[in-house]
Structure formats: structure tokens, C-alpha cells
Design an enzyme around this catalytic site. Structure first.
Site, PDB file in Angstrom:
ATOM      1  N   LEU A  45     -21.427 -15.173   7.212  1.00  0.00           N
ATOM      2  CA  LEU A  45     -21.223 -14.360   8.406  1.00  0.00           C
ATOM      3  C   LEU A  45     -21.949 -15.021   9.582  1.00  0.00           C
ATOM      4  O   LEU A  45     -22.752 -15.935   9.381  1.00  0.00           O
ATOM      5  CB  LEU A  45     -21.783 -12.952   8.190  1.00  0.00           C
ATOM      6  CG  LEU A  45     -21.224 -12.192   6.979  1.00  0.00           C
ATOM      7  CD1 LEU A  45     -21.960 -10.869   6.806  1.00  0.00           C
ATOM      8  CD2 LEU A  45     -19.734 -11.960   7.127  1.00  0.00           C
ATOM      9  N   SER A  46     -21.691 -14.542  10.800  1.00  0.00           N
ATOM     10  CA  SER A  46     -22.409 -15.121  11.948  1.00  0.00           C
ATOM     11  C   SER A  46     -23.907 -15.065  11.709  1.00  0.00           C
ATOM     12  O   SER A  46     -24.634 -16.020  11.964  1.00  0.00           O
ATOM     13  CB  SER A  46     -22.063 -14.357  13.232  1.00  0.00           C
ATOM     14  OG  SER A  46     -20.717 -14.560  13.579  1.00  0.00           O
ATOM     15  N   GLU A  47     -24.396 -13.894  11.218  1.00  0.00           N
ATOM     16  CA  GLU A  47     -25.811 -13.760  10.884  1.00  0.00           C
ATOM     17  C   GLU A  47     -26.004 -12.774   9.742  1.00  0.00           C
ATOM     18  O   GLU A  47     -25.189 -11.872   9.534  1.00  0.00           O
ATOM     19  CB  GLU A  47     -26.619 -13.287  12.102  1.00  0.00           C
ATOM     20  CG  GLU A  47     -26.956 -14.384  13.083  1.00  0.00           C
ATOM     21  CD  GLU A  47     -26.591 -14.055  14.512  1.00  0.00           C
ATOM     22  OE1 GLU A  47     -27.053 -14.771  15.404  1.00  0.00           O
ATOM     23  OE2 GLU A  47     -25.826 -13.110  14.735  1.00  0.00           O
ATOM     24  N   SER A  48     -27.087 -12.984   9.032  1.00  0.00           N
ATOM     25  CA  SER A  48     -27.592 -12.030   8.038  1.00  0.00           C
ATOM     26  C   SER A  48     -29.045 -11.747   8.405  1.00  0.00           C
ATOM     27  O   SER A  48     -29.767 -12.642   8.851  1.00  0.00           O
ATOM     28  CB  SER A  48     -27.525 -12.613   6.619  1.00  0.00           C
ATOM     29  OG  SER A  48     -26.184 -12.881   6.248  1.00  0.00           O
ATOM     30  N   HIS A  77     -27.331  -9.028  17.821  1.00  0.00           N
ATOM     31  CA  HIS A  77     -26.571  -8.142  16.936  1.00  0.00           C
ATOM     32  C   HIS A  77     -27.286  -7.883  15.609  1.00  0.00           C
ATOM     33  O   HIS A  77     -27.194  -6.769  15.077  1.00  0.00           O
ATOM     34  CB  HIS A  77     -25.113  -8.623  16.803  1.00  0.00           C
ATOM     35  CG  HIS A  77     -24.715  -9.320  15.560  1.00  0.00           C
ATOM     36  ND1 HIS A  77     -24.832 -10.682  15.385  1.00  0.00           N
ATOM     37  CD2 HIS A  77     -24.154  -8.837  14.415  1.00  0.00           C
ATOM     38  CE1 HIS A  77     -24.360 -11.009  14.192  1.00  0.00           C
ATOM     39  NE2 HIS A  77     -23.937  -9.918  13.587  1.00  0.00           N
TER      40      HIS A  77
END
Length: 305
Positions: A45-48, A77
């Protein structure tokens, strides 16, 4: 075998499958950074984000934030999404109205405000470090080539410039919405001219022409160095974006010292995202930068270690 549970959240949206995806893990202090990085790479994902106990008991939690490629000192986010999960699941007591928390992140303490309305989490807002304006980039032909545009597509009334609230982004003003939509990011140009400089390797493009009448600015962000070809919503870049728009007079104030800005992003990706930005200004100085938005729970999962 150890099991890590996570929540899957769509951030900066009220609808499932919009906004920016985020995996939110509840982790103890024994989980090592290289393991967190591998998990982020696995989920892609874009970030975790990993919620951990704070070092200071006066603070609510500590956050470690990872893209598929790197750890970030701060990101919008993941901060907004983590706060939403903590409130939504009752992991931190949340009263009706306004709740003020402090999160520990790589940039230091990050103030977070959670709004609860009739038992629902209506909005989460974070305060960001005051943006630092860096160098202007004068090679307009190379920037146009990077985006598969002509120089005429770039907006000459504002500079191409790096701005950072912890993560530097190169801000590229674009003349029109049609130019934003025909944009095609060229990785070969990025690798040759931008990737080696920490101040130019994350590219944020925008125009003040918007699709939604309630929006102020239309945005796209490209970050191959983070393992993100394009990001549907970039909170860490939105505070500096607001400061940039205010500094160069691209938007009028809502009142004599407050600017309310809404950035629409992710529309080209089919993941509409809406980020609210508030800039407080006194005289010529920017005094406060906040971003916020809504989130929705979309699922949950487990990672086996």
C-alpha cells in the site's frame, strides 16, 4: 508463530474504495523496523502504520510509518487513519465533540484533533510542522519533459520549488485541469535528473482549476523513491501545498488571517480524495498549518510472523 492484526482504512474519503488505503497495525515495542518494512513491502500500500506505546506516558501513542520502500518521519494519511482507528475502535477514550491528542512521530510531537459527533468520528485533523521553503527549480524544460507536457502547460506565475514539513516535495504549478489529466510521468527522466537529489525526488503537481466546485486545488503526486508510482492522497504534502498557495497569493483568505483550502486528489486513479487544509497567517508569517479529513473502515486482516 506470532500474529499481527491490522485494520484496513480508506483515508480522506467517506466512501469505500475512495481515498488512500492504509493498513493500521497495533504493535508492541519488540517489533523491529526491518520487520515493519518487510510487512509494508508485502502489503504494497502507499503506507502502513504501526501504533506503538509512547516513550512519554503523557502522549497517546507513537507511530512508525512505512511506504513499501522507506520509513517516513511523518505522513498525513497514516496519522489521520491511525487516529480514526484508535477512536473508532475505542482504543483511546473519545468523548463527544473535540478530543485533543499528541502522537510521537519521527519529526517530534504531532498534535491531533478527533471530532466525534453522535457516536461517529466525523473528522480527524493534525497539525504539521511549519513548512520550510527550499530551492527553486529553474530547468522548466526538464520538468515539462518529466510530466510529458510542454512548457506552455506549466504555470509561469508561480515557481517550481521544494517545500517540506518533514518530507520534501517539489511543487510544480500547472496551468489547467486538462494538462493535469494528460500528464504522464516519465520514470527515465526522473531517474536521470531528479532521483539523486533528496529535495526533488518526490514530485507534487497541482492546478487551481478543479473538478468539484467545493475544491480549491486539483493535485497529483508521484514518488517512485517511496515505491509509489502515484499517490491518491498525500497528507504530508498538503500542508506545504497550502502554505505555497498562500505565500504566492494563489488563493484569497477566508478571513483576514485564515485560509481554508480543499485539495482534490486521486481522481485520475479512480480513488477520489479530499484533504482539508487550514493555514493561519499573521502579517507575512505563516503561524499554523493543519490538514484533516474523513476516513472509513474497509476491512481487517492478519499477518503471520
Amino acid at each position: 508463530m506470532k500474529t499481527l492484526n491490522y485494520s484496513l482504512v480508506d483515508v480522506f474519503t467517506t466512501k469505500p474504495f475512495g481515498g488512500n488505503q492504509l493498513a493500521v497495525f497495533q504493535a508492541d515495542s519488540t517489533l523491529k523496523p526491518d520487520t515493519m518494512q518487510r510487512i509494508a513491502r508485502e502489503l504494497n500500500l502507499s503506507e502502513s502504520v504501526f501504533i506503538r506505546p509512547p516513550s512519554d506516558p503523557e502522549k497517546e501513542v507513537s507511530l512508525r510509518i512505512f511506504t513499501p520502500q522507506v520509513e517516513l518521519p511523518m505522513a498525513g494519511h497514516p496519522t489521520i487513519g491511525a487516529a480514526y482507528v484508535l477512536a473508532h475502535k475505542g482504543m483511546i477514550e473519545t468523548k463527544e465533540g473535540k478530543n485533543e491528542w499528541i502522537f510521537e512521530e519521527g519529526v517530534g510531537d504531532v498534535p491531533v484533533t478527533v471530532y466525534k459527533d453522535h457516536a461517529q468520528i466525523s473528522k480527524v485533523e493534525m497539525e504539521q510542522p511549519l513548512p520550510v521553503f527550499g530551492d527553486k527549480y529553474i530547468e522548466t524544460e526538464i520538468v515539462a519533459k518529466l510530466l510529458s507536457l510542454s512548457i506552455r502547460d506549466l504555470d509561469p506565475t508561480m515557481p517550481i520549488q521544494t517545500v517540506s514539513s518533514g518530507v520534501p516535495f517539489l511543487y510544480v504549478p500547472i496551468r489547467s485541469l486538462s494538462s493535469m489529466k494528460k500528464m504522464n510521468f516519465r520514470t527515465d527522466v526522473w531517474e536521470k535528473h531528479f532521483s539523486g537529489n533528496p529535495h526533488t525526488k518526490h514530485i507534487f503537481t497541482f492546478t487551481t482549476e478543479t473538478e468539484e466546485p467545493t475544491s480549491t486545488v486539483h493535485s497529483r503526486m508521484f514518488a517512485p523513491a517511496m515505491g509509489i508510482s502515484e499517490d491518491p492522497a498525500t497528507g504530508a504534502a498538503s500542508g506545504p501545498l497550502g502554505a505555497y498557495l498562500v505565500k504566492y497569493g494563489a488563493i484569497p483568505p477566508t478571513d483576514h488571517k485564515t485560509y481554508f483550502i480543499r485539495s482534490e486528489q486521486g481522481l485520475e486513479m479512480g480513488r477520489p480524495s479530499y484533504i482539508d487544509i487550514t493555514i493561519m497567517k499573521e502579517g507575512s508569517e505563516i503561524k499554523e498549518v493543519k490538514i484533516g479529513g474523513k476516513s472509513t473502515m474497509i476491512g481487517s486482516g492478519q499477518i503471520f510472523l
